[in-house]
Design a protein around this motif. Structure first.
Motif, PDB file in Angstrom:
ATOM      1  N   VAL A   1      22.211  -2.925  -2.390  1.00 43.54           N
ATOM      2  CA  VAL A   1      20.868  -3.725  -2.562  1.00 43.54           C
ATOM      3  C   VAL A   1      20.313  -5.059  -2.694  1.00 43.54           C
ATOM      4  O   VAL A   1      20.922  -5.525  -3.140  1.00 43.54           O
ATOM      5  N   GLN A   2      19.025  -4.068  -2.191  1.00 41.71           N
ATOM      6  CA  GLN A   2      18.169  -5.512  -1.582  1.00 41.71           C
ATOM      7  C   GLN A   2      16.387  -5.252  -1.791  1.00 41.71           C
ATOM      8  O   GLN A   2      16.956  -3.974  -1.087  1.00 41.71           O
ATOM      9  N   LEU A   3      16.171  -6.342  -2.238  1.00 41.11           N
ATOM     10  CA  LEU A   3      14.546  -5.760  -1.945  1.00 41.11           C
ATOM     11  C   LEU A   3      13.974  -7.157  -1.577  1.00 41.11           C
ATOM     12  O   LEU A   3      14.402  -8.354  -1.939  1.00 41.11           O
ATOM     13  N   GLN A   4      13.238  -6.766  -0.748  1.00 41.92           N
ATOM     14  CA  GLN A   4      12.967  -7.897   0.624  1.00 41.92           C
ATOM     15  C   GLN A   4      11.326  -7.898   0.041  1.00 41.92           C
ATOM     16  O   GLN A   4      10.708  -7.156   0.651  1.00 41.92           O
ATOM     17  N   ALA A   5      10.865  -9.206  -0.423  1.00 44.02           N
ATOM     18  CA  ALA A   5       9.818  -9.294  -0.370  1.00 44.02           C
ATOM     19  C   ALA A   5       8.714 -10.005   0.695  1.00 44.02           C
ATOM     20  O   ALA A   5       9.259 -10.789   0.867  1.00 44.02           O
ATOM     21  N   SER A   6       7.252 -10.176   0.752  1.00 41.32           N
ATOM     22  CA  SER A   6       7.297 -10.587   2.438  1.00 41.32           C
ATOM     23  C   SER A   6       5.424 -10.874   2.180  1.00 41.32           C
ATOM     24  O   SER A   6       4.983  -9.719   0.609  1.00 41.32           O
ATOM     25  N   GLY A   7       4.770 -11.385   2.777  1.00 39.53           N
ATOM     26  CA  GLY A   7       3.634 -11.350   2.435  1.00 39.53           C
ATOM     27  C   GLY A   7       2.471 -12.507   1.918  1.00 39.53           C
ATOM     28  O   GLY A   7       1.228 -12.620   2.538  1.00 39.53           O
ATOM     29  N   ARG A  18      -1.476  -9.316   0.792  1.00 43.32           N
ATOM     30  CA  ARG A  18      -0.939  -7.958   1.201  1.00 43.32           C
ATOM     31  C   ARG A  18       0.392  -8.299   0.987  1.00 43.32           C
ATOM     32  O   ARG A  18       0.874  -8.520   2.441  1.00 43.32           O
ATOM     33  N   LEU A  19       1.312  -8.583  -0.138  1.00 45.06           N
ATOM     34  CA  LEU A  19       2.700  -7.980  -0.575  1.00 45.06           C
ATOM     35  C   LEU A  19       3.365  -6.994  -0.207  1.00 45.06           C
ATOM     36  O   LEU A  19       2.708  -5.667  -0.429  1.00 45.06           O
ATOM     37  N   SER A  20       4.142  -6.974   0.469  1.00 40.23           N
ATOM     38  CA  SER A  20       5.417  -5.538   0.633  1.00 40.23           C
ATOM     39  C   SER A  20       6.623  -5.881   0.118  1.00 40.23           C
ATOM     40  O   SER A  20       7.126  -7.550   0.295  1.00 40.23           O
ATOM     41  N   CYS A  21       7.257  -4.790  -0.351  1.00 38.30           N
ATOM     42  CA  CYS A  21       8.368  -5.325  -0.689  1.00 38.30           C
ATOM     43  C   CYS A  21       9.757  -3.681  -0.158  1.00 38.30           C
ATOM     44  O   CYS A  21       9.069  -2.283  -0.243  1.00 38.30           O
ATOM     45  N   VAL A  22      10.647  -4.041   0.686  1.00 39.40           N
ATOM     46  CA  VAL A  22      10.982  -3.034   1.079  1.00 39.40           C
ATOM     47  C   VAL A  22      12.714  -3.202   0.495  1.00 39.40           C
ATOM     48  O   VAL A  22      13.228  -3.636   0.773  1.00 39.40           O
ATOM     49  N   ALA A  23      12.785  -1.686   0.279  1.00 39.25           N
ATOM     50  CA  ALA A  23      14.113  -1.331  -0.336  1.00 39.25           C
ATOM     51  C   ALA A  23      15.206  -1.434   0.324  1.00 39.25           C
ATOM     52  O   ALA A  23      14.985  -0.056   1.386  1.00 39.25           O
ATOM     53  N   SER A  24      16.901  -1.546  -0.015  1.00 34.99           N
ATOM     54  CA  SER A  24      17.202  -1.064   1.014  1.00 34.99           C
ATOM     55  C   SER A  24      18.791  -0.717  -0.488  1.00 34.99           C
ATOM     56  O   SER A  24      18.811  -1.607  -1.045  1.00 34.99           O
ATOM     57  N   GLY A  25      19.870  -0.344   0.555  1.00 33.96           N
ATOM     58  CA  GLY A  25      21.154   0.436  -0.268  1.00 33.96           C
ATOM     59  C   GLY A  25      20.628   0.888  -1.929  1.00 33.96           C
ATOM     60  O   GLY A  25      21.843   1.221  -2.381  1.00 33.96           O
ATOM     61  N   PHE A  26      19.650   1.648  -1.637  1.00 39.32           N
ATOM     62  CA  PHE A  26      19.288   2.330  -2.754  1.00 39.32           C
ATOM     63  C   PHE A  26      17.988   3.298  -2.123  1.00 39.32           C
ATOM     64  O   PHE A  26      17.514   3.073  -1.904  1.00 39.32           O
ATOM     65  N   THR A  27      18.107   4.726  -3.204  1.00 41.48           N
ATOM     66  CA  THR A  27      16.733   5.205  -3.074  1.00 41.48           C
ATOM     67  C   THR A  27      15.793   4.966  -4.318  1.00 41.48           C
ATOM     68  O   THR A  27      15.967   5.642  -5.397  1.00 41.48           O
ATOM     69  N   LEU A  28      14.211   5.305  -3.072  1.00 38.00           N
ATOM     70  CA  LEU A  28      13.505   3.950  -4.161  1.00 38.00           C
ATOM     71  C   LEU A  28      12.704   5.089  -4.656  1.00 38.00           C
ATOM     72  O   LEU A  28      12.411   5.106  -5.797  1.00 38.00           O
ATOM     73  N   ASP A  29      12.903   6.392  -4.655  1.00 43.73           N
ATOM     74  CA  ASP A  29      12.072   7.587  -5.260  1.00 43.73           C
ATOM     75  C   ASP A  29      12.961   7.554  -6.300  1.00 43.73           C
ATOM     76  O   ASP A  29      12.188   8.407  -7.268  1.00 43.73           O
ATOM     77  N   TRP A  30      13.683   7.039  -7.065  1.00 46.77           N
ATOM     78  CA  TRP A  30      14.160   7.736  -8.398  1.00 46.77           C
ATOM     79  C   TRP A  30      13.840   6.899  -9.196  1.00 46.77           C
ATOM     80  O   TRP A  30      13.625   6.726 -10.627  1.00 46.77           O
ATOM     81  N   LYS A  75       9.152   5.185   3.716  1.00 44.17           N
ATOM     82  CA  LYS A  75       9.426   3.895   4.261  1.00 44.17           C
ATOM     83  C   LYS A  75      10.024   2.588   3.490  1.00 44.17           C
ATOM     84  O   LYS A  75      10.392   2.023   3.878  1.00 44.17           O
ATOM     85  N   ASN A  76       9.949   3.320   1.913  1.00 42.52           N
ATOM     86  CA  ASN A  76      11.440   2.503   0.632  1.00 42.52           C
ATOM     87  C   ASN A  76      10.181   1.353   0.919  1.00 42.52           C
ATOM     88  O   ASN A  76      10.603   0.236   0.503  1.00 42.52           O
ATOM     89  N   THR A  77       9.348   1.195   1.169  1.00 40.70           N
ATOM     90  CA  THR A  77       8.468   0.034   0.752  1.00 40.70           C
ATOM     91  C   THR A  77       6.850   0.679  -0.272  1.00 40.70           C
ATOM     92  O   THR A  77       6.431   0.959  -0.901  1.00 40.70           O
ATOM     93  N   VAL A  78       7.296  -0.721  -1.300  1.00 43.30           N
ATOM     94  CA  VAL A  78       5.850  -0.914  -1.950  1.00 43.30           C
ATOM     95  C   VAL A  78       4.876  -2.235  -2.103  1.00 43.30           C
ATOM     96  O   VAL A  78       4.942  -3.414  -0.977  1.00 43.30           O
ATOM     97  N   TYR A  79       3.697  -2.053  -2.394  1.00 47.53           N
ATOM     98  CA  TYR A  79       3.247  -2.482  -1.826  1.00 47.53           C
ATOM     99  C   TYR A  79       1.741  -3.085  -2.988  1.00 47.53           C
ATOM    100  O   TYR A  79       1.577  -2.587  -3.657  1.00 47.53           O
ATOM    101  N   LEU A  80       1.410  -4.650  -2.575  1.00 48.80           N
ATOM    102  CA  LEU A  80       0.322  -5.013  -3.901  1.00 48.80           C
ATOM    103  C   LEU A  80      -0.298  -5.687  -3.158  1.00 48.80           C
ATOM    104  O   LEU A  80      -0.648  -7.204  -2.499  1.00 48.80           O
ATOM    105  N   GLN A  81      -2.152  -5.065  -3.336  1.00 49.80           N
ATOM    106  CA  GLN A  81      -3.467  -5.662  -2.164  1.00 49.80           C
ATOM    107  C   GLN A  81      -3.793  -6.156  -3.957  1.00 49.80           C
ATOM    108  O   GLN A  81      -3.664  -6.227  -4.208  1.00 49.80           O
ATOM    109  N   MET A  82      -3.984  -7.896  -2.732  1.00 53.54           N
ATOM    110  CA  MET A  82      -4.732  -8.927  -4.111  1.00 53.54           C
ATOM    111  C   MET A  82      -5.966  -8.911  -3.526  1.00 53.54           C
ATOM    112  O   MET A  82      -6.197  -9.967  -2.072  1.00 53.54           O
TER     113      MET A  82
END
Length: 121
Positions: A1-7, A18-30, A75-82
């Motif tokens: 399981v990994q959550l990788q933030a960037s931006g 704009r921050l992005s967070c890509v998830a891997s190893g689990f189903t984000l939409d749960w 895309k298994n991704t969450v964003y934060l627009q600041m």
């Protein structure tokens, strides 16, 4: 399981990131997904949380009207627009699975490594 933030990065007051967070190893939409931050010498703060179905969003009072959370489950991704960033927004920002209880955002099962945001002229 990994959550990788960037931006993260250095931005002047009033600027945007704009921050992005890509998830891997689990189903984000749960999961409901959120952003947290920790400034030097301060406790970690729950910034925002978005429900798994995109329907509900929650923001801390300190960022309401300036930050926008979104997600793309395909895309298994969450964003934060600041926007309209202030020096007091300077912190390490983390993404995590979340829940909101009595207007407070809590992290739950999975946490990622953070990305540093510095707001300074």
């Amino acid at each position: 399981v990994q959550l990788q933030a960037s931006g993260g990065g250095l931005v002047q007051p009033g600027g945007s990131l704009r921050l992005s967070c890509v998830a891997s190893g689990f189903t984000l939409d749960w999961y409901d997904m959120g952003w947290f931050r920790q400034a030097p010498g301060k406790e970690r703060e729950g910034v925002s949380c978005i429900s798994r179905d995109y329907f509900s969003t929650y923001y801390a009072d300190s960022v309401k009207g300036r930050f926008t959370i979104s997600r793309d489950n395909a895309k298994n991704t969450v964003y934060l627009q600041m926007d309209s960033l202030k020096p007091e927004d300077t912190a390490i920002y983390y993404c995590a699975t979340c829940r909101v209880v009595r207007r407070v955002v809590y992290g739950t099962d999975y946490w990622g490594k953070g990305t540093l945001v510095t707001v300074s002229s």
